[in-house]
Design a protein around this motif. Structure first.
Motif, PDB file in Angstrom:
ATOM      1  N   VAL A  41       0.833  -1.208   0.000  1.00 28.20           N
ATOM      2  CA  VAL A  41       0.000   0.000   0.000  1.00 28.20           C
ATOM      3  C   VAL A  41       0.868   1.260   0.000  1.00 28.20           C
ATOM      4  CG1 VAL A  41      -1.642   1.333   1.392  1.00 28.20           C
ATOM      5  CG2 VAL A  41      -1.991  -1.115   1.057  1.00 28.20           C
ATOM      6  N   LEU A  42       1.932   1.241   0.781  1.00 25.71           N
ATOM      7  CA  LEU A  42       2.812   2.408   0.855  1.00 25.71           C
ATOM      8  C   LEU A  42       3.497   2.679  -0.483  1.00 25.71           C
ATOM      9  CD1 LEU A  42       4.459   1.878   4.359  1.00 25.71           C
ATOM     10  CD2 LEU A  42       2.639   3.470   3.749  1.00 25.71           C
ATOM     11  N   VAL A  43       3.925   1.624  -1.151  1.00 26.49           N
ATOM     12  CA  VAL A  43       4.563   1.802  -2.464  1.00 26.49           C
ATOM     13  C   VAL A  43       3.576   2.402  -3.456  1.00 26.49           C
ATOM     14  CG1 VAL A  43       5.562   0.590  -4.425  1.00 26.49           C
ATOM     15  CG2 VAL A  43       6.259  -0.024  -2.107  1.00 26.49           C
ATOM     16  N   LEU A  44       2.348   1.879  -3.496  1.00 20.21           N
ATOM     17  CA  LEU A  44       1.344   2.400  -4.426  1.00 20.21           C
ATOM     18  C   LEU A  44       0.964   3.835  -4.085  1.00 20.21           C
ATOM     19  CD1 LEU A  44      -0.990  -0.736  -4.720  1.00 20.21           C
ATOM     20  CD2 LEU A  44       0.746   0.052  -6.344  1.00 20.21           C
ATOM     21  N   ALA A  45       0.822   4.127  -2.781  1.00 20.24           N
ATOM     22  CA  ALA A  45       0.461   5.488  -2.373  1.00 20.24           C
ATOM     23  C   ALA A  45       1.571   6.474  -2.708  1.00 20.24           C
ATOM     24  CB  ALA A  45       0.158   5.513  -0.879  1.00 20.24           C
ATOM     25  N   ARG A  46       2.805   6.045  -2.571  1.00 18.96           N
ATOM     26  CA  ARG A  46       3.922   6.934  -2.891  1.00 18.96           C
ATOM     27  C   ARG A  46       3.944   7.266  -4.369  1.00 18.96           C
ATOM     28  NH1 ARG A  46      10.352   5.509  -2.019  1.00 18.96           N
ATOM     29  NH2 ARG A  46      11.135   7.632  -2.216  1.00 18.96           N
ATOM     30  N   ARG A  47       3.604   6.294  -5.205  1.00 20.45           N
ATOM     31  CA  ARG A  47       3.555   6.562  -6.640  1.00 20.45           C
ATOM     32  C   ARG A  47       2.403   7.493  -6.986  1.00 20.45           C
ATOM     33  NH1 ARG A  47       4.534   0.463  -9.169  1.00 20.45           N
ATOM     34  NH2 ARG A  47       6.723   0.222  -8.479  1.00 20.45           N
ATOM     35  N   ARG A  48       1.279   7.332  -6.282  1.00 14.42           N
ATOM     36  CA  ARG A  48       0.105   8.166  -6.556  1.00 14.42           C
ATOM     37  C   ARG A  48       0.297   9.593  -6.042  1.00 14.42           C
ATOM     38  NH1 ARG A  48      -5.411   6.711  -6.647  1.00 14.42           N
ATOM     39  NH2 ARG A  48      -4.659   4.787  -7.617  1.00 14.42           N
ATOM     40  N   ILE A  82       6.013   9.542   2.561  1.00 21.50           N
ATOM     41  CA  ILE A  82       6.516   8.166   2.580  1.00 21.50           C
ATOM     42  C   ILE A  82       7.895   8.133   1.920  1.00 21.50           C
ATOM     43  CG2 ILE A  82       6.096   5.805   1.808  1.00 21.50           C
ATOM     44  CD1 ILE A  82       3.094   6.569   1.696  1.00 21.50           C
ATOM     45  N   GLY A  83       8.877   7.646   2.660  1.00 20.86           N
ATOM     46  CA  GLY A  83      10.234   7.550   2.138  1.00 20.86           C
ATOM     47  C   GLY A  83      10.792   6.152   2.328  1.00 20.86           C
ATOM     48  N   ALA A 125      16.157   1.456  18.970  1.00 20.65           N
ATOM     49  CA  ALA A 125      17.000   2.479  18.352  1.00 20.65           C
ATOM     50  C   ALA A 125      16.877   2.445  16.830  1.00 20.65           C
ATOM     51  CB  ALA A 125      18.454   2.266  18.780  1.00 20.65           C
ATOM     52  N   VAL A 126      16.841   1.244  16.266  1.00 21.67           N
ATOM     53  CA  VAL A 126      16.681   1.121  14.809  1.00 21.67           C
ATOM     54  C   VAL A 126      15.330   1.663  14.372  1.00 21.67           C
ATOM     55  CG1 VAL A 126      16.505  -0.520  12.905  1.00 21.67           C
ATOM     56  CG2 VAL A 126      18.256  -0.835  14.653  1.00 21.67           C
ATOM     57  N   LEU A 127      14.274   1.331  15.123  1.00 22.22           N
ATOM     58  CA  LEU A 127      12.936   1.827  14.775  1.00 22.22           C
ATOM     59  C   LEU A 127      12.859   3.344  14.902  1.00 22.22           C
ATOM     60  CD1 LEU A 127      10.609  -0.858  16.422  1.00 22.22           C
ATOM     61  CD2 LEU A 127      11.039  -0.493  13.982  1.00 22.22           C
ATOM     62  N   ALA A 128      13.565   3.905  15.890  1.00 22.26           N
ATOM     63  CA  ALA A 128      13.562   5.362  16.051  1.00 22.26           C
ATOM     64  C   ALA A 128      14.193   6.050  14.842  1.00 22.26           C
ATOM     65  CB  ALA A 128      14.297   5.750  17.328  1.00 22.26           C
ATOM     66  N   VAL A 129      15.234   5.434  14.293  1.00 22.03           N
ATOM     67  CA  VAL A 129      15.884   5.999  13.108  1.00 22.03           C
ATOM     68  C   VAL A 129      14.977   5.890  11.884  1.00 22.03           C
ATOM     69  CG1 VAL A 129      17.825   5.720  11.521  1.00 22.03           C
ATOM     70  CG2 VAL A 129      18.197   5.555  13.983  1.00 22.03           C
ATOM     71  N   LEU A 130      14.217   4.801  11.794  1.00 18.21           N
ATOM     72  CA  LEU A 130      13.383   4.561  10.617  1.00 18.21           C
ATOM     73  C   LEU A 130      12.004   5.206  10.710  1.00 18.21           C
ATOM     74  CD1 LEU A 130      14.140   0.767  10.001  1.00 18.21           C
ATOM     75  CD2 LEU A 130      15.133   2.738   8.822  1.00 18.21           C
ATOM     76  N   SER A 131      11.630   5.737  11.872  1.00 15.00           N
ATOM     77  CA  SER A 131      10.256   6.216  12.074  1.00 15.00           C
ATOM     78  C   SER A 131      10.216   7.739  12.125  1.00 15.00           C
ATOM     79  CB  SER A 131       9.678   5.642  13.369  1.00 15.00           C
ATOM     80  OG  SER A 131       9.684   4.229  13.345  1.00 15.00           O
ATOM     81  N   PRO A 132       9.326   8.370  11.347  1.00 15.64           N
ATOM     82  CA  PRO A 132       9.171   9.828  11.433  1.00 15.64           C
ATOM     83  C   PRO A 132       8.274  10.267  12.584  1.00 15.64           C
ATOM     84  CG  PRO A 132       7.751   8.949   9.715  1.00 15.64           C
ATOM     85  CD  PRO A 132       8.538   7.784  10.256  1.00 15.64           C
ATOM     86  N   GLU A 133       7.506   9.334  13.178  1.00 15.80           N
ATOM     87  CA  GLU A 133       6.529   9.709  14.199  1.00 15.80           C
ATOM     88  C   GLU A 133       7.141  10.346  15.447  1.00 15.80           C
ATOM     89  OE1 GLU A 133       4.698   6.880  11.462  1.00 15.80           O
ATOM     90  OE2 GLU A 133       6.515   6.777  12.683  1.00 15.80           O
TER      91      GLU A 133
END
Length: 329
Positions: free
Chosen positions: A90-97, A114-115, A159-167
């Protein structure tokens, strides 16, 4: 030793994935509306049911990860892996749209575009869920026997999730920089709840025709909702003004305008003891604005006007109450 570390890595995923699923479900339930990738890909009429169904699925899977073991536990773990894999698609399709769309994974907190970080997070979480298939203990058993190896693995993964998460960055930004009410996004559902809880709404409810508003728009710190209505057998526009932010006791205002002549039939709400001033150079914060409005209210006059309106909802109040001339009662 290596096997113990591998087992600890696999076991930690159960409570971690359960916590993430519960947070996502709670965020979607609190926001009350779809956002991000789902909103980009689905028609508007399907947004709310799909968002609600996703929140329910996340909550059920979270409980399954914590409480179930054996074949039922593996079913919940496989379902979690499928859920995150679908989220990646879903994220890939939404990013294209729409390249500017947020993922909506945690409701209104997931507004960043979405990155690659968000996509990588979905892949890692799906892989983590797959790694738990075949584990003997349930999630609650892992928590009951939580050891130092689990703590180290959990710290690294967080720590890995913190780097990957914008929230987290979005949350910190909200705490440190408060948006003015004129720019703050507020769900329409919250505005409707405040409107329908007001005396002004209950007073004019019998005048309204049909269900929802015909038009909704915002201006500054106010949201306006226009309804079709009938008064004395004549069609009128009933426009409610609901302040965004501030106390829940903030007054709701309304004006009834005759459609044929354009004349103001009546106004309701926000009775004050002095004439309205010109626009300030700097808008106050919502709480301060609500406090000022409360200080200016004439409670006795407001209660008298509402009693008259309830007794004669379709009648014009007496001239001394100020209706018919555009002055609030």
């Amino acid at each position: 030793m290596l096997l113990e570390i591998v087992d600890a890595v696999r076991e930690v995923q159960l409570p971690l994935l359960s916590a993430l699923l519960l947070l996502g479900a709670a965020a979607k339930a609190v926001s009350g509306s779809a956002a991000g990738g789902t909103a980009v890909l689905l028609p508007r009429r399907l947004l709310r049911p799909v968002t609600s169904a996703t929140a329910v699925a996340e909550a059920v899977l979270a409980v399954g990860l914590l409480a179930l073991a054996g074949s039922l536990g593996d079913l919940a773990r496989a379902g979690t892996a499928v859920l995150f894999a679908l989220a990646f698609v879903v994220l890939v399709l939404a990013r294209r749209r729409d390249p500017e769309a947020g993922c909506g994974c945690f409701g209104g907190l997931s507004r960043a575009p979405i990155g690659w970080r968000t996509l990588t997070r979905a892949v890692l979480l799906s892989s983590a869920a797959l790694a738990t298939i075949g584990l003997a203990p349930a999630g609650w058993e892992v928590l009951a026997s939580f050891g130092s190896a689990h703590a180290v693995v959990l710290g690294v993964e967080l720590a890995v999730l913190a780097v990957l998460s914008p929230e987290p960055r979005e949350l910190v930004a909200r705490w440190t920089t408060r948006e003015p009410c004129a720019l703050r996004p507020v769900p329409l559902r919250r505005t409707m709840l405040r409107l329908r809880a007001s005396d002004v709404w209950r007073t004019n409810r019998d005048v309204l025709r049909g269900g929802g508003p015909e038009d909704v728009w915002r201006h500054g710190c106010w949201r306006f909702l226009r309804y079709d209505g009938t008064r004395h057998g004549r069609r009128v526009d009933v426009v409610f003004a609901v302040r965004i932010g501030g106390s829940a006791r903030t007054a709701v205002r309304a004006v009834l305008v005759d459609r044929a002549s354009g004349q103001v039939c009546a106004t309701f709400g926000a009775v004050t003891t002095r004439r309205l001033q010109g626009p300030p150079r700097k808008l106050p914060r919502p709480r301060e604005a609500a406090r000022r409005d409360e200080a200016l209210r004439d409670a006795e006059r407001e209660a008298r006007a509402l009693r008259i309106a309830r007794a004669h909802p379709a009648a014009r109040p007496p001239a001394e109450e100020g209706t018919g001339s555009g002055h609030p009662v």
